[in-house]
Design an enzyme around this catalytic site. Structure first.
Site, PDB file in Angstrom:
ATOM      1  NE  ARG A 180      -2.443  -1.855  -0.939  1.00  0.00           N
ATOM      2  CZ  ARG A 180      -2.493  -3.176  -1.056  1.00  0.00           C
ATOM      3  NH1 ARG A 180      -3.052  -3.884  -0.145  1.00  0.00           N
ATOM      4  NH2 ARG A 180      -1.988  -3.786  -2.113  1.00  0.00           N
ATOM      5  CB  CYS A 228      -8.257  -1.512   4.905  1.00  0.00           C
ATOM      6  SG  CYS A 228      -9.003  -3.091   4.471  1.00  0.00           S
ATOM      7  CD  GLU A 303      -4.810   0.150   3.274  1.00  0.00           C
ATOM      8  OE1 GLU A 303      -4.505  -0.850   3.969  1.00  0.00           O
ATOM      9  OE2 GLU A 303      -5.441   0.083   2.219  1.00  0.00           O
TER      10      GLU A 303
HETATM   11  C1  LIG Z   1     -15.145   0.779  -0.442  1.00  0.00           C
HETATM   12  C2  LIG Z   1     -13.650   0.891  -0.584  1.00  0.00           C
HETATM   13  C3  LIG Z   1     -12.908  -0.242  -0.840  1.00  0.00           C
HETATM   14  C4  LIG Z   1     -11.519  -0.168  -0.948  1.00  0.00           C
HETATM   15  N1  LIG Z   1     -10.799  -1.313  -1.201  1.00  0.00           N
HETATM   16  C5  LIG Z   1      -9.458  -1.218  -1.382  1.00  0.00           C
HETATM   17  C6  LIG Z   1      -8.700  -2.391  -1.701  1.00  0.00           C
HETATM   18  O1  LIG Z   1      -9.211  -3.504  -1.823  1.00  0.00           O
HETATM   19  N2  LIG Z   1      -7.356  -2.240  -1.878  1.00  0.00           N
HETATM   20  C7  LIG Z   1      -6.735  -1.022  -1.781  1.00  0.00           C
HETATM   21  O2  LIG Z   1      -5.521  -0.930  -1.967  1.00  0.00           O
HETATM   22  N3  LIG Z   1      -7.435   0.093  -1.463  1.00  0.00           N
HETATM   23  C8  LIG Z   1      -8.770   0.025  -1.274  1.00  0.00           C
HETATM   24  N4  LIG Z   1      -9.480   1.148  -0.952  1.00  0.00           N
HETATM   25  C9  LIG Z   1      -8.768   2.444  -0.781  1.00  0.00           C
HETATM   26  C10 LIG Z   1      -8.650   3.251  -2.100  1.00  0.00           C
HETATM   27  O3  LIG Z   1      -9.577   2.775  -3.027  1.00  0.00           O
HETATM   28  C11 LIG Z   1      -7.229   3.166  -2.676  1.00  0.00           C
HETATM   29  O4  LIG Z   1      -6.259   3.576  -1.755  1.00  0.00           O
HETATM   30  C12 LIG Z   1      -7.073   4.027  -3.947  1.00  0.00           C
HETATM   31  O5  LIG Z   1      -5.804   3.776  -4.494  1.00  0.00           O
HETATM   32  C13 LIG Z   1      -7.222   5.518  -3.666  1.00  0.00           C
HETATM   33  O6  LIG Z   1      -7.157   6.194  -4.907  1.00  0.00           O
HETATM   34  P1  LIG Z   1      -7.712   7.679  -5.022  1.00  0.00           P
HETATM   35  O7  LIG Z   1      -7.554   8.136  -6.421  1.00  0.00           O
HETATM   36  O8  LIG Z   1      -9.065   7.753  -4.456  1.00  0.00           O
HETATM   37  O9  LIG Z   1      -6.675   8.454  -4.112  1.00  0.00           O
HETATM   38  P2  LIG Z   1      -6.994   9.548  -2.982  1.00  0.00           P
HETATM   39  O10 LIG Z   1      -7.735   8.892  -1.879  1.00  0.00           O
HETATM   40  O11 LIG Z   1      -7.597  10.743  -3.585  1.00  0.00           O
HETATM   41  O12 LIG Z   1      -5.520   9.883  -2.498  1.00  0.00           O
HETATM   42  C14 LIG Z   1      -4.741   8.916  -1.840  1.00  0.00           C
HETATM   43  C15 LIG Z   1      -3.273   9.383  -1.853  1.00  0.00           C
HETATM   44  O13 LIG Z   1      -2.804   9.348  -3.197  1.00  0.00           O
HETATM   45  C16 LIG Z   1      -2.308  10.647  -3.556  1.00  0.00           C
HETATM   46  N5  LIG Z   1      -2.602  10.863  -4.978  1.00  0.00           N
HETATM   47  C17 LIG Z   1      -3.810  10.823  -5.594  1.00  0.00           C
HETATM   48  N6  LIG Z   1      -3.665  11.094  -6.909  1.00  0.00           N
HETATM   49  C18 LIG Z   1      -2.344  11.329  -7.120  1.00  0.00           C
HETATM   50  C19 LIG Z   1      -1.558  11.689  -8.255  1.00  0.00           C
HETATM   51  N7  LIG Z   1      -2.075  11.881  -9.463  1.00  0.00           N
HETATM   52  N8  LIG Z   1      -0.226  11.866  -8.073  1.00  0.00           N
HETATM   53  C20 LIG Z   1       0.346  11.704  -6.857  1.00  0.00           C
HETATM   54  N9  LIG Z   1      -0.335  11.361  -5.738  1.00  0.00           N
HETATM   55  C21 LIG Z   1      -1.664  11.178  -5.872  1.00  0.00           C
HETATM   56  C22 LIG Z   1      -3.051  11.623  -2.656  1.00  0.00           C
HETATM   57  O14 LIG Z   1      -2.346  12.844  -2.541  1.00  0.00           O
HETATM   58  C23 LIG Z   1      -3.104  10.824  -1.366  1.00  0.00           C
HETATM   59  O15 LIG Z   1      -1.866  10.914  -0.693  1.00  0.00           O
HETATM   60  C24 LIG Z   1     -10.870   1.096  -0.827  1.00  0.00           C
HETATM   61  C25 LIG Z   1     -11.634   2.243  -0.585  1.00  0.00           C
HETATM   62  C26 LIG Z   1     -13.005   2.145  -0.458  1.00  0.00           C
HETATM   63  C27 LIG Z   1     -13.805   3.406  -0.219  1.00  0.00           C
END
Ligand SMILES: Cc1cc2nc3c(=O)[nH]c(=O)nc-3n(C[C@H](O)[C@H](O)[C@H](O)COP(=O)(O)OP(=O)(O)OC[C@H]3O[C@@H](n4cnc5c(N)ncnc54)[C@H](O)[C@@H]3O)c2cc1C
Length: 315
Positions: A180, A228, A303
């Site tokens: 992660r 998580c 996380e």
């Molecule tokens: C219902 C649910 C289920 C989930 N299941 C999983 C799972 O099975 N496995 C898992 O790993 N995660 C899971 N997650 C968490 C989430 O989906 C992941 O962490 C996902 O990668 C977040 O992506 P995001 O674009 O929403 O990032 P954000 O939440 O918007 O940001 C997360 C981080 O990434 C950075 N970031 C975002 N975009 C960029 C970019 N372009 N450049 C640099 N940094 C950036 C942000 O600054 C921040 O630090 C789940 C979440 C939910 C709500």
């Protein structure tokens, strides 16, 4: 952000700006406060100029993906939040290589949309992302994944922007991916390429359905959460232990602070109702950490990424 910046800082940049933007409401938790400014660049050049300007003026900035792994404190955050949601940051394109089919995805592209696009094209390689809400950039930054694999498995290269706005491309071999997390020095991932394999679309679609059904059976997908809350802790033998099991064994399923509670379906999910505040989530996470530590001596690491004006909150 000092008032004098508000009038002059963005004037000549090709960006959309919202001051005192309610970015907490843009996360999957749908709670939390404001950023001084939400900035939506209309091109990569505009983003590059913005980064350089932030660097020169020492204005802090962050990038918001889909907000699926984020908690924004009720008191909000200093500086600028960049959102890459104009069309130029959401494009995907494909071309054939000796290794298979290359996907080039801009970092603002939606993961679920991109996954279904690859399935329709009969391309295998992103199925492990089923049911993970994310932008491409957020998924790469978090090295999103689970028991079926993670985003770095099929990743080839990423192109980033440095703090001073220069384009830098890394091959996968030059990036340290962990559980992660990814160690990328640059603050912004602009795009990523993946190598996918041509397959019959039907079994790929079946795999997606199977993974989604499994997630639906054990995760509270209909509730507001950030997935998580804690990382699965590393054991001395190099394997990881389920944080959910530790929380469950500590008898914490269903525990609430205000409008935030530990999901009864999956103990590593903190779910929120309409009355929840970010502080409810922060306090509940602190209680969980303390109770699990008391019972097992194991320290749970977040996380969920937390943004706050208060440095004490970001642990
Ligand atoms: C219902 C649910 C289920 C989930 N299941 C999983 C799972 O099975 N496995 C898992 O790993 N995660 C899971 N997650 C968490 C989430 O989906 C992941 O962490 C996902 O990668 C977040 O992506 P995001 O674009 O929403 O990032 P954000 O939440 O918007 O940001 C997360 C981080 O990434 C950075 N970031 C975002 N975009 C960029 C970019 N372009 N450049 C640099 N940094 C950036 C942000 O600054 C921040 O630090 C789940 C979440 C939910 C709500």
């Amino acid at each position: 952000m000092p008032a004098r910046f508000r009038s002059t800082f963005f004037g000549d940049l090709d960006v959309d700006v919202t001051f005192d933007a309610p970015i907490g409401k843009m996360t999957h938790f749908v709670i939390g406060g404001q950023a001084d400014a939400l900035v939506r660049p209309r091109s990569a050049d505009a983003l590059s100029l913005l980064l350089r300007r932030c660097h020169d003026s020492q204005v802090p900035f962050r990038v918001l993906g889909n907000g699926a792994n984020l908690l924004v404190d009720d008191i909000g955050i200093d500086g600028i939040v960049v959102k890459l949601d104009h069309d130029c940051f959401k494009q995907t394109r494909y071309h054939t290589t000796d290794q298979g089919e290359a996907l080039h995805a801009m970092s603002g592209a939606d993961m679920a949309t991109t996954l279904m696009e690859t399935v329709r094209h009969g391309l295998d390689g992103l199925t492990a992302m089923t049911g993970i809400p994310a932008s491409i950039g957020g998924a790469v930054r978090m090295n999103a994944g689970g028991k079926y694999g993670c985003i770095s498995d099929t990743l080839d290269t990423i192109t980033c922007l440095s703090t001073t706005g220069e384009l830098i491309t890394h091959t996968k071999q030059n990036i340290q991916f962990g559980y992660r997390e990814s160690r990328i020095a640059e603050p912004i991932i602009l795009s990523a390429t993946f190598t996918l394999q041509h397959c019959d679309p039907i079994p790929i679609r079946d795999k997606v359905k199977e993974i989604f059904a499994w997630k639906k059976s054990c995760q509270p997908l209909a509730d507001s959460s950030a997935g998580c809350a804690f990382k699965n802790p590393l054991l001395p033998d190099g394997t990881r232990m389920s944080a959910g099991k530790l929380i469950d064994n500590a008898g914490l399923k269903g525990l609430s602070v205000g409008g935030a509670s530990i999901s009864k379906q999956h103990a590593n999910f903190i779910v929120t109702n309409a009355n929840a505040t970010a502080r409810n989530v922060i306090d509940l996470m602190q209680t969980v950490r303390e109770r699990v530590k008391d019972k097992t001596q194991i320290h749970l690491q977040n996380e969920v990424v937390t943004w706050s004006r208060d440095p004490e909150v970001i642990r």
